[in-house]
Design a protein around this motif. Structure first.
Motif, short mmCIF file in Angstrom:
data_model
loop_
_atom_site.label_atom_id
_atom_site.label_comp_id
_atom_site.label_asym_id
_atom_site.label_seq_id
_atom_site.Cartn_x
_atom_site.Cartn_y
_atom_site.Cartn_z
N PHE A 182 -43.52 62.25 -65.17
CA PHE A 182 -43.65 62.28 -63.71
C PHE A 182 -44.17 60.95 -63.18
O PHE A 182 -43.64 60.41 -62.21
CB PHE A 182 -44.58 63.42 -63.28
N TYR B 181 -41.46 58.31 -63.36
CA TYR B 181 -40.47 58.45 -62.29
C TYR B 181 -41.04 58.08 -60.93
O TYR B 181 -40.34 57.50 -60.10
CB TYR B 181 -39.91 59.87 -62.26
N LEU B 182 -42.30 58.38 -60.69
CA LEU B 182 -42.93 58.04 -59.42
C LEU B 182 -42.95 56.52 -59.22
O LEU B 182 -42.46 56.00 -58.21
CB LEU B 182 -44.34 58.61 -59.35
N MET C 212 -37.78 63.24 -60.70
CA MET C 212 -39.20 63.24 -60.36
C MET C 212 -39.60 64.61 -59.82
O MET C 212 -40.66 65.13 -60.18
CB MET C 212 -39.50 62.16 -59.31
#
Length: 177
Positions: A115, A118-119, A160
């Motif tokens: 996560f 992806y952020l 995400m």
């Protein structure tokens, strides 16, 4: 507030009585699939195909920009660095899932790590695509690179969101059960 029953699969046995002979063959086939080197189901899963689509769009965007006449060196070198770093990290997480490395290295929260990747990667990719599009001056290769950068950004937002659902929402609701 009840969110319904949840079943969490683990690879650990409860140590109860042995399974009946009819169920034993299905249990041994399930154990055999866990012992396999690669997770064949991940290839066909939505998350696996999404990662492949991200890697392909990032690679096409990189190649498009690389083979074009640049109008601004810093903008396109930044775009190339971001696309390659993002592609390498997506490939890294793809390999983590394919070879089930997350089962061996339990000291890392893999959904949270994915996560956060992806952020950060999506924000940098969006900035790089905007800058590349602004500096393209209607040169087809540069416009194509920026377009594939935006496509990869959309695909990364989808990943995400799915990573967020797994890492944050599922963990926060499991505290109350």
């Amino acid at each position: 507030m009840s969110h319904g029953a949840r079943v969490i699969r683990t690879g650990v046995s409860s140590g109860g009585s042995p399974a009946p002979p009819a169920a034993s063959s299905s249990a041994s086939s399930a154990a055999g699939s866990d012992a396999e080197l690669m997770d064949g189901a991940y290839f066909r899963s939505c998350a696996g195909m999404l990662k492949v689509a991200q890697m392909i769009s990032l690679l096409i965007g990189f190649i498009s920009v690389n083979n074009s006449a640049w109008t601004d060196y810093s903008a396109y070198s930044y775009f190339q660095i971001v696309t390659m770093c993002d592609l390498i990290m997506i490939l890294f997480f793809y390999i983590i899932h394919i070879f089930r490395i997350y089962r061996k290295l339990t000291c890392v929260s893999w959904p949270l790590a994915e996560f956060l990747h992806y952020l950060i990667g999506t924000i940098l990719l969006l900035i790089a695509s905007i800058v590349a599009a602004a500096k393209s001056y209607n040169l087809t290769g540069l416009v194509a690179g920026a377009t594939f950068g935006f496509l990869a950004t959309i695909l990364c937002v989808l990943s995400m969101w799915s990573s967020y659902k797994v890492s944050c929402i599922t963990q926060s609701t499991s505290k109350y059960h």
